[in-house]
Motif scaffolding. Sequence first.
Motif, PDB file in Angstrom:
ATOM      1  N   THR A 192       0.830  -1.199   0.000  1.00  0.00           N
ATOM      2  CA  THR A 192       0.000   0.000   0.000  1.00  0.00           C
ATOM      3  C   THR A 192       0.864   1.249   0.000  1.00  0.00           C
ATOM      4  O   THR A 192       2.006   1.231   0.471  1.00  0.00           O
ATOM      5  N   GLY A 193       0.314   2.299  -0.532  1.00  0.00           N
ATOM      6  CA  GLY A 193       0.968   3.597  -0.544  1.00  0.00           C
ATOM      7  C   GLY A 193      -0.075   4.679  -0.686  1.00  0.00           C
ATOM      8  O   GLY A 193      -1.282   4.418  -0.593  1.00  0.00           O
ATOM      9  N   THR A 240       2.375   9.789  -7.488  1.00  0.00           N
ATOM     10  CA  THR A 240       2.814   8.958  -6.380  1.00  0.00           C
ATOM     11  C   THR A 240       4.297   8.654  -6.547  1.00  0.00           C
ATOM     12  O   THR A 240       4.975   9.260  -7.381  1.00  0.00           O
ATOM     13  N   ASN A 241       4.819   7.714  -5.758  1.00  0.00           N
ATOM     14  CA  ASN A 241       6.214   7.287  -5.881  1.00  0.00           C
ATOM     15  C   ASN A 241       6.349   6.126  -6.857  1.00  0.00           C
ATOM     16  O   ASN A 241       5.459   5.267  -6.952  1.00  0.00           O
ATOM     17  N   VAL A 297       6.143   2.777  -5.114  1.00  0.00           N
ATOM     18  CA  VAL A 297       4.814   2.336  -4.689  1.00  0.00           C
ATOM     19  C   VAL A 297       4.177   1.434  -5.746  1.00  0.00           C
ATOM     20  O   VAL A 297       3.476   0.470  -5.414  1.00  0.00           O
ATOM     21  N   SER A 304       4.234   6.792   1.708  1.00  0.00           N
ATOM     22  CA  SER A 304       4.977   7.051   0.478  1.00  0.00           C
ATOM     23  C   SER A 304       4.037   7.447  -0.652  1.00  0.00           C
ATOM     24  O   SER A 304       3.030   6.784  -0.893  1.00  0.00           O
ATOM     25  N   GLY A 305       4.403   8.513  -1.349  1.00  0.00           N
ATOM     26  CA  GLY A 305       3.607   8.998  -2.467  1.00  0.00           C
ATOM     27  C   GLY A 305       2.603  10.055  -2.093  1.00  0.00           C
ATOM     28  O   GLY A 305       2.037  10.720  -2.966  1.00  0.00           O
ATOM     29  N   THR A 340       8.523  10.331   0.569  1.00  0.00           N
ATOM     30  CA  THR A 340       9.126   9.198  -0.150  1.00  0.00           C
ATOM     31  C   THR A 340       9.920   8.242   0.711  1.00  0.00           C
ATOM     32  O   THR A 340      10.036   7.066   0.370  1.00  0.00           O
TER      33      THR A 340
END
Length: 362
Positions: free
Chosen positions: A67-68, A81-82, A85, A192-193, A208
């Motif tokens: 998950t992110g 997002t990253n 991710v 993250s993201g 991040t």
Amino acid sequence: MHRMWNMATLLAVLAFFCGFQDTARAVSEDERNNIELYQRLSPGVVNITSTVLERDFFFNIIPRQGTGSGSIISDKGYILTNHHVIEDARKLEVTLANGEKYTAEFIGSDPDTDLAVIKIDAPRDELVVIPMGASRDLKVGQKVLAIGNPFGLGQTLTTGVISSVGRTLRSPGGALVEDVIQTDASINPGNSGGPLIDSSGRMIGINTAIFSPTGANVGIGFAIPVDTAKRVVNDLIEKGYYAYPWIGATLMTLLPDFAEALKLPVKRGAMVVEVVPGGPADQAGIRGGTARAQIGNHILIVGGDIIVALEGNPVQDADSLIRELRSRRPGERVALEVVHWDGGRERVTVILGERPGGYRYR
């Protein structure tokens, strides 16, 4: 007398409850800012579930979910997002703040900046866009807010300050990301993201990474600066990857000790170790190394040109030259001053190309 006592008691009770309510309503200006920003922007932060296929101990293929977080950046459904991710995901699912779930489409990714864009097909009235600010003038001590889904717990707000600016972080792609923001706002796995937001409600970074010996937050988190995101996001949407400029040469820092041992006419610069045949540097007449030399424990490729200036500004080392070139675009002309191995100087113009092998998903 009895009636007066009752009236006095009643007044005291009323005064107590009024005071209690006043206390309950006592919210500071800073708290009001936090509440208002969370209520306004949290619907623009999504939870991203990625499904990756892996092999177990018996080499059976099994799905693994991670998950992110992500930020809606367009009413067309684009989400920032990253890269890490969504990396290697075979399925992407986005959950909005209202609980609605959508299958997401991969759009583009750049491992060098750890950024990616995905897209959902959702009604525009369900999409709250997180506005982008600027990160170039951030100051240590500014308040920041992080909204995300740490450990899969949706719609979580943490606050803190900018602890440092100008950090350098190595991305999953191995490249160095410049001007990274350090913050003490709690960032944990799942954040993250997600966006790092300033007190005016604008995204200034993309959360991040954390520095932690335990895997949980210890007050040192990092965010990719939003100026970096603004530089790459259009390419990610239009091409699926970011088109990096390319000079077509391998460079190495010339140190004063090396220069003295090799009896060179300059003490610092970027030595050209190798040029790609037909590449931008080759077409501009820049020469690569022709021989090997050993200085102490170092083996150097020598005989090539030494780049000593870019657009009239001195070049101290190869890293600074590479960073400056990375800020340009393919097709841009750059003026370089080079020193030949025999001591002659020349000013050349290089037309930057596009780095081969732009990252494409799958």
